[in-house]
Design a protein around this motif. Structure first.
Motif, PDB file in Angstrom:
ATOM      1  N   LEU A 251       0.818  -1.212   0.000  1.00  0.00           N
ATOM      2  CA  LEU A 251       0.000   0.000   0.000  1.00  0.00           C
ATOM      3  C   LEU A 251       0.848   1.257   0.000  1.00  0.00           C
ATOM      4  N   ALA A 252       0.443   2.223  -0.806  1.00  0.00           N
ATOM      5  CA  ALA A 252       0.991   3.578  -0.724  1.00  0.00           C
ATOM      6  C   ALA A 252      -0.167   4.553  -0.790  1.00  0.00           C
ATOM      7  N   GLY A 253      -0.087   5.599   0.009  1.00  0.00           N
ATOM      8  CA  GLY A 253      -1.067   6.671  -0.048  1.00  0.00           C
ATOM      9  C   GLY A 253      -0.438   7.852  -0.764  1.00  0.00           C
ATOM     10  N   TYR A 254      -1.215   8.493  -1.644  1.00  0.00           N
ATOM     11  CA  TYR A 254      -0.596   9.584  -2.412  1.00  0.00           C
ATOM     12  C   TYR A 254      -1.272  10.928  -2.193  1.00  0.00           C
ATOM     13  N   HIS A 255      -0.451  11.939  -2.359  1.00  0.00           N
ATOM     14  CA  HIS A 255      -0.868  13.326  -2.218  1.00  0.00           C
ATOM     15  C   HIS A 255      -0.698  14.026  -3.555  1.00  0.00           C
ATOM     16  N   TYR A 256      -1.765  14.674  -4.019  1.00  0.00           N
ATOM     17  CA  TYR A 256      -1.711  15.439  -5.266  1.00  0.00           C
ATOM     18  C   TYR A 256      -1.154  16.829  -4.947  1.00  0.00           C
ATOM     19  N   VAL A 257       0.043  17.094  -5.429  1.00  0.00           N
ATOM     20  CA  VAL A 257       0.714  18.367  -5.160  1.00  0.00           C
ATOM     21  C   VAL A 257       0.052  19.489  -5.954  1.00  0.00           C
TER      22      VAL A 257
ATOM     23  N   ALA B  47       4.567   6.718   1.467  1.00  0.00           N
ATOM     24  CA  ALA B  47       4.170   8.037   0.967  1.00  0.00           C
ATOM     25  C   ALA B  47       4.525   8.196  -0.507  1.00  0.00           C
ATOM     26  N   MET B  48       3.565   8.704  -1.264  1.00  0.00           N
ATOM     27  CA  MET B  48       3.743   8.911  -2.702  1.00  0.00           C
ATOM     28  C   MET B  48       3.229  10.296  -3.070  1.00  0.00           C
ATOM     29  N   LEU B  49       3.920  10.964  -3.980  1.00  0.00           N
ATOM     30  CA  LEU B  49       3.469  12.257  -4.479  1.00  0.00           C
ATOM     31  C   LEU B  49       2.973  12.117  -5.909  1.00  0.00           C
ATOM     32  N   ASP B  50       1.828  12.741  -6.192  1.00  0.00           N
ATOM     33  CA  ASP B  50       1.258  12.823  -7.533  1.00  0.00           C
ATOM     34  C   ASP B  50       1.577  14.225  -8.038  1.00  0.00           C
ATOM     35  N   PHE B  51       2.488  14.294  -9.004  1.00  0.00           N
ATOM     36  CA  PHE B  51       3.024  15.580  -9.457  1.00  0.00           C
ATOM     37  C   PHE B  51       2.732  15.709 -10.942  1.00  0.00           C
ATOM     38  N   GLU B  52       1.698  16.494 -11.260  1.00  0.00           N
ATOM     39  CA  GLU B  52       1.292  16.628 -12.664  1.00  0.00           C
ATOM     40  C   GLU B  52       0.592  17.971 -12.866  1.00  0.00           C
ATOM     41  N   ALA B  53      -0.525  17.992 -13.617  1.00  0.00           N
ATOM     42  CA  ALA B  53      -1.196  19.246 -13.953  1.00  0.00           C
ATOM     43  C   ALA B  53      -1.463  20.088 -12.712  1.00  0.00           C
ATOM     44  N   ASN B  54      -1.089  21.369 -12.780  1.00  0.00           N
ATOM     45  CA  ASN B  54      -1.295  22.344 -11.703  1.00  0.00           C
ATOM     46  C   ASN B  54      -0.407  22.123 -10.484  1.00  0.00           C
ATOM     47  N   SER B  55       0.620  21.272 -10.632  1.00  0.00           N
ATOM     48  CA  SER B  55       1.506  21.008  -9.490  1.00  0.00           C
ATOM     49  C   SER B  55       2.666  22.003  -9.395  1.00  0.00           C
TER      50      SER B  55
ATOM     51  N   VAL C 256       9.257  10.296   1.678  1.00  0.00           N
ATOM     52  CA  VAL C 256       8.547  10.082   0.413  1.00  0.00           C
ATOM     53  C   VAL C 256       9.235   8.949  -0.341  1.00  0.00           C
ATOM     54  N   ALA C 257       8.459   7.933  -0.726  1.00  0.00           N
ATOM     55  CA  ALA C 257       9.017   6.747  -1.383  1.00  0.00           C
ATOM     56  C   ALA C 257       8.802   6.742  -2.887  1.00  0.00           C
TER      57      ALA C 257
END
Length: 269
Positions: free
Chosen positions: A58-64, A86-94, A114-115
């Motif tokens: 399991l990883a939980g992600y945060h949309y930056v 921990a996972m970061l979602d880094f894309e549109a509007n980040s 952050v993994a």
């Protein structure tokens, strides 16, 4: 060997049976926890618990979000992560890589490493193709055009060009479709080239001494760290020198340990 996983959030609904996901041959799930400094995904707690019960990595992600304060984003994310990787979602509007690294530092400063970093190639190019060599585990997305089908039938293969790295970083996990049929739902599907032990290492998942309580030896969260610090301070205070206990030959107050030792000596006499 290749492992498969899914990526889900409130956008997929709240009724995905993760035990069925496991039964269909999947080994991991990434679930949305939060976005910016204003949103917490309502599906996270149930999916988190169901993933753990099913034995899925399991990883939980945060949309930056580039328009939100990094520290505030870290506060929201860490407060709700509950010990998951921990996972970061880094894309549109980040925003740019300065925002990415500011959020990484803010999360790490709160005792969570952050993994994983979901950074699609198209967004990396959009922000100027920056260096990614130091980014935590890179997840890249390139989608096959196969109609909705089981994930294993859609996967382009371990030698696909979709796996080509960029920004000085090798791709660790490939998101290869947004339309895999899993447990009766159409979801994003990912592939990992390696064993479950390799995946656990990437996610920095500690080995639990008790298989019935996975993650039992994971790092303490903020509240647990505060409680531990308070306990240490209390114990130290109880052991500190106290004039009421008497004084040593140099006139210094005895600690509790010294006083007990002196008492034992006197009783022995």
């Amino acid at each position: 060997m290749t492992l498969y996983g899914i990526d889900i959030s409130n956008n997929n609904g709240s009724d995905i049976d993760l035990a069925q996901v496991k039964a269909e041959g999947f080994d991991f799930v990434f679930c949305k926890v939060s976005e910016g400094d204003y949103f917490v995904d309502s599906t996270w707690p149930a999916y988190r618990d169901a993933a753990r019960a099913a034995g899925l990595a399991l990883a939980g992600y945060h949309y930056v979000r580039g328009d939100c304060d990094p520290d505030s984003q870290a506060d929201v994310f860490v407060r709700h992560l509950d010990g998951a990787a921990a996972m970061l979602d880094f894309e549109a509007n980040s925003g740019g890589m300065d925002v990415f690294w500011a959020v990484v530092r803010a999360i790490n400063a709160r005792g969570v490493q952050v993994a994983l970093s979901y950074i699609p190639r198209w967004y990396w190019q959009q922000i100027g193709s920056p260096d990614l060599s130091q980014a935590p585990g890179l997840i890249q997305s390139s989608y096959v055009t196969t109609p909705s089908a089981p994930a294993s039938a859609m996967y382009p293969g371990d030698d696909s060009a979709f796996w080509n790295g960029f920004g000085g970083k090798a791709v660790d996990i490939l998101q290869f479709t947004d339309g895999a049929m899993v447990a009766g739902h159409s979801v994003d599907a990912n592939a990992f080239r390696g064993t479950r032990a390799d995946l656990d290492t990437l996610l920095a998942v500690p080995r639990s001494p008790n298989p019935a309580t996975p993650g039992a030896d994971m790092a303490l969260d903020d509240n647990e760290q505060r409680e531990l610090l308070d306990s240490i301070r209390y114990i130290r205070g109880q052991l500190s020198p106290w004039p009421q206990l008497g004084h040593n030959e140099q006139g210094q107050p005895l600690t509790l340990v010294d006083a007990v030792a002196q008492l034992r000596k006197d009783l022995g006499k």
